[in-house]
Design an enzyme around this catalytic site. Structure first.
Site, PDB file in Angstrom:
ATOM      1  N   SER B 159       0.707  -0.987  -0.035  1.00  0.00           N
ATOM      2  CA  SER B 159      -0.139  -0.049   0.088  1.00  0.00           C
ATOM      3  C   SER B 159       0.928   1.460  -0.082  1.00  0.00           C
ATOM      4  O   SER B 159       1.659   1.476  -0.789  1.00  0.00           O
ATOM      5  CB  SER B 159      -0.880  -0.077   1.231  1.00  0.00           C
ATOM      6  OG  SER B 159      -1.898   0.737   1.407  1.00  0.00           O
ATOM      7  N   ARG B 229     -11.357   6.012  10.889  1.00  0.00           N
ATOM      8  CA  ARG B 229     -11.056   4.688  10.705  1.00  0.00           C
ATOM      9  C   ARG B 229     -12.241   3.685  10.065  1.00  0.00           C
ATOM     10  O   ARG B 229     -11.742   2.800   9.425  1.00  0.00           O
ATOM     11  CB  ARG B 229     -10.707   4.227  12.292  1.00  0.00           C
ATOM     12  CG  ARG B 229     -10.115   3.082  12.287  1.00  0.00           C
ATOM     13  CD  ARG B 229      -9.060   2.596  11.295  1.00  0.00           C
ATOM     14  NE  ARG B 229      -8.370   1.312  11.523  1.00  0.00           N
ATOM     15  CZ  ARG B 229      -7.427   0.668  10.735  1.00  0.00           C
ATOM     16  NH1 ARG B 229      -7.144   1.515   9.808  1.00  0.00           N
ATOM     17  NH2 ARG B 229      -6.861  -0.241  11.260  1.00  0.00           N
ATOM     18  N   ASP B 324      -8.751  -6.771  -3.886  1.00  0.00           N
ATOM     19  CA  ASP B 324      -8.650  -5.236  -3.536  1.00  0.00           C
ATOM     20  C   ASP B 324      -9.281  -4.188  -4.284  1.00  0.00           C
ATOM     21  O   ASP B 324      -9.001  -4.295  -5.564  1.00  0.00           O
ATOM     22  CB  ASP B 324      -7.213  -5.120  -3.716  1.00  0.00           C
ATOM     23  CG  ASP B 324      -6.664  -3.761  -3.170  1.00  0.00           C
ATOM     24  OD1 ASP B 324      -7.452  -2.978  -2.771  1.00  0.00           O
ATOM     25  OD2 ASP B 324      -5.390  -3.645  -2.984  1.00  0.00           O
ATOM     26  N   HIS B 357      -7.805  -5.186   0.306  1.00  0.00           N
ATOM     27  CA  HIS B 357      -6.616  -4.423   0.511  1.00  0.00           C
ATOM     28  C   HIS B 357      -5.533  -4.943   1.453  1.00  0.00           C
ATOM     29  O   HIS B 357      -4.324  -5.107   1.107  1.00  0.00           O
ATOM     30  CB  HIS B 357      -6.728  -2.963   0.521  1.00  0.00           C
ATOM     31  CG  HIS B 357      -5.659  -1.902   0.376  1.00  0.00           C
ATOM     32  ND1 HIS B 357      -5.014  -1.879  -0.819  1.00  0.00           N
ATOM     33  CD2 HIS B 357      -5.139  -1.075   1.167  1.00  0.00           C
ATOM     34  CE1 HIS B 357      -4.129  -0.993  -0.486  1.00  0.00           C
ATOM     35  NE2 HIS B 357      -4.073  -0.574   0.734  1.00  0.00           N
ATOM     36  N   ASP B 358      -6.179  -5.301   2.420  1.00  0.00           N
ATOM     37  CA  ASP B 358      -5.319  -5.495   3.731  1.00  0.00           C
ATOM     38  C   ASP B 358      -4.907  -7.112   3.316  1.00  0.00           C
ATOM     39  O   ASP B 358      -4.175  -7.582   4.250  1.00  0.00           O
ATOM     40  CB  ASP B 358      -6.405  -5.783   4.929  1.00  0.00           C
ATOM     41  CG  ASP B 358      -6.219  -4.391   5.578  1.00  0.00           C
ATOM     42  OD1 ASP B 358      -5.476  -3.665   5.206  1.00  0.00           O
ATOM     43  OD2 ASP B 358      -7.190  -4.073   6.711  1.00  0.00           O
TER      44      ASP B 358
END
Lengths: 192, 380
Positions: B159, B229, B324, B357-358
């Site tokens: 990222s 968040r 992602d 994405h993680d």
């Protein structure tokens, strides 16, 4: 080494820039680097093959051939190779045009469906299964089989010029009646 | 543990952060200058005699220099990329000297908005400059100088960390042999920036934000950080992973017909928001999202990424994850294409992992096998 791959290695000039489409575990690219000092990239979709390429220390790009060669610029390779992959491609014409867009030369190998054993099996009412065509009809990844004559017809239609042809059986060159006696065909072609 | 077990992946063990002060001013892309700054970093493994085995690991939005191992006083404080880094792990610390560094502007020890501004004797707060990926890389290069590393075997990250690896290949083409660029993009899309802006607005409109000078008021814009968040978290995981993890499961078994937590996913987001707002600094969040928004190496080349990457000399490994949707595989392929146009050495893996994405932080067999082989093939 697979006999068509041995022929391909001989056809690639020293130091040529190579693109190997459907490159499997990268062993052809590795030989090309070791024997011809030809740097290159492989394109492969299968996870296990891609990982084998990374382990073999060859450059591999995990993208789908069916979406074309849009990653590659015009004329960016000396040689684009499609070894025993042609028969698995859905958009055959499109890919062949793409190959000659990105490469000066293309090398294509495929199992010859015109080999007499295949003909006999079809004549006896069955889909051929052989060393070159190892799959049962219901599990084969192959979608577009062709014979030596079929392939040459397509080349004519696409304006592709055949520079060299090699028909093989059991790893040995076949010179008489190649479309009947050759089970594997290898071509070196350029744009007309 | 018997002698046969020595190749099993293990933890690097106790990690010890170090702090290094740089008295030489650093000019930032914004035009501002930091007269002095400190970087906090950790190292694992040993630098070899040839100094050829150093790997720099760059962190993403909410992480730090603590990439592997744990702290002696807190066995639960495991580094954020501990599954990747350690003896016998893909980035093998028996072979490589690994450095984790906290970037300027962060809230984990390196100079940032919470640090004291030497000019005023008070915390920087809102006055801390906006920092960019280029600035971070320049600061990291000075750490490399200090450690005596002329050339990294590899710089890697996921990222925003991957953007730093890419920037390294452009800012210091001679100082990096391999760039490992995971779950990245060569520039944020309008949609990516939009999500960041909503997060920033959540923070800046929190009554406790006080224009960024909340430290002196003794408050924290917790509500804004929580929402920031939550928004971020939605973009980090795939719809598929969310559906699998939470589905439409109701916390109380039936709808409450009120605005308390109904669905599991709400509970999860609130938990993530609460946890994050208890340790992360709002001013840092604003700056790091800006660093993401501004990153665009092609901008100076009329948007031509191929021209922008012409300077790079490193060999590249790019990895993307099919699920992602924040930085999609198509964004990684843009970089692959630009590198191919420049005839760079590049490999590209597109991993069919569900994590979104993680996924770059998670253990996927194919992903880790690819990294392991690639790193093992780097000559030292």
């Amino acid at each position: 080494m697979r006999p068509d791959l041995a022929a391909i290695v001989q056809w690639v000039p020293k130091g040529a820039r190579v693109l190997d489409l459907g490159c499997g575990d990268g062993s052809l690219l590795r030989s090309l680097w070791q024997e011809r000092e030809a740097p290159g990239y492989g394109v492969e979709i299968d996870d296990d093959n891609v990982l084998a390429c990374v382990a073999n220390d060859v450059n591999v790009l995990q993208v789908d051939l069916e979406s074309g060669l849009s990653l590659f610029g015009d004329g960016s390779f000396d040689c684009v190779i499609l070894s025993e992959t042609l028969q698995t491609i859905h958009r055959t014409e499109f890919l062949m045009r793409e190959m000659l867009r990105v490469g000066r030369e293309m090398i294509v190998s495929f199992p010859n469906f015109g080999h007499w054993r295949a003909r006999v099996q079809v004549a006896l009412g069955r889909m051929p299964v052989s060393q070159e065509l190892p799959y049962e009809w219901y599990e084969t990844p192959n979608v577009h089989h062709c014979t030596i004559r079929d392939f040459e017809d397509l080349c004519r239609r696409l304006g592709v010029r055949i520079r060299e042809r090699l028909a093989l059986h059991d790893g040995k060159p076949v010179t008489t009646l190649p479309n009947l006696l050759g089970s594997l065909a290898v071509y070196r072609c350029t744009a007309a | 543990m018997g002698p046969d077990d020595t190749n099993l992946p293990r933890s690097v063990g106790v990690a010890t952060p170090r702090r290094l002060r740089f008295a030489r001013p650093i000019s930032l892309k914004s035009g501002a200058t930091l007269d002095e700054y400190s970087l906090v970093f950790e190292t694992y493994g040993r630098l070899n005699a040839a100094r050829s085995n150093a790997v720099l690991v760059c962190h993403a939005l909410n992480a730090s220099h603590h990439v592997a191992g744990y702290y002696a006083d807190d066995p639960g404080s495991i580094g954020w990329w501990d599954n990747m880094i350690g003896p016998g792990k893909p980035l093998d610390t028996d072979r490589f000297f690994v450095i984790g560094v906290n970037n300027p502007g962060s809230c984990f020890g390196s100079t940032g908005p919470m640090s004291v501004n030497p000019a005023t004797g008070k915390p920087w707060g809102a006055d801390f400059p906006v920092v960019t990926v280029e600035d971070w890389v320049a600061a990291q290069a000075r750490l490399a100088d200090f450690l005596g590393i002329e050339r990294f075997a590899a710089v890697m990250g996921g990222s925003l960390g991957a953007m730093q690896a890419l920037q390294w290949s452009l800012s210091y083409p001679e100082r990096i042999r391999h760039a490992i660029v995971i779950a990245a993009t060569p520039r944020l899309s309008a949609q990516n920036i939009a999500f960041n802006e909503v997060a920033r607005q959540a923070i800046m409109t929190d009554p406790d934000f006080h224009g960024g000078h909340y430290y002196e008021k003794g408050v924290v814009p917790t509500r804004g950080l929580r929402i920031a968040r939550m928004i971020g978290h939605i973009t980090y995981i795939s719809g598929e992973a969310m559906a699998e993890k939470f589905g439409r499961v109701l916390r109380r078994g039936q709808p409450g017909f009120d605005f308390d937590v109904d669905f599991e996913v709400e509970s999860y987001l609130r938990y993530q928001g609460d946890k994050f707002s208890s340790y992360f600094d709002a001013n840092t969040y604003l700056r790091i999202t800006k660093a993401l928004d501004y990153f665009d190496p092609a901008a100076d080349y009329g948007g031509d990424l191929t021209a922008a990457l012409a300077r790079a000399k490193a060999a590249f490994l790019l990895v993307s994850f099919k699920s992602d949707w924040r930085f999609t595989p198509a964004r990684s392929r843009e970089m692959v294409k630009a590198l191919l146009d420049n005839r760079r050495i590049v490999s590209y893996l597109e991993i069919d992992a569900p994590g979104g994405h993680d996924a770059f932080l998670l253990e996927d067999e194919r992903y880790h096998a690819g990294l392991r082989s690639y790193l093992a093939n780097i000559d030292l």
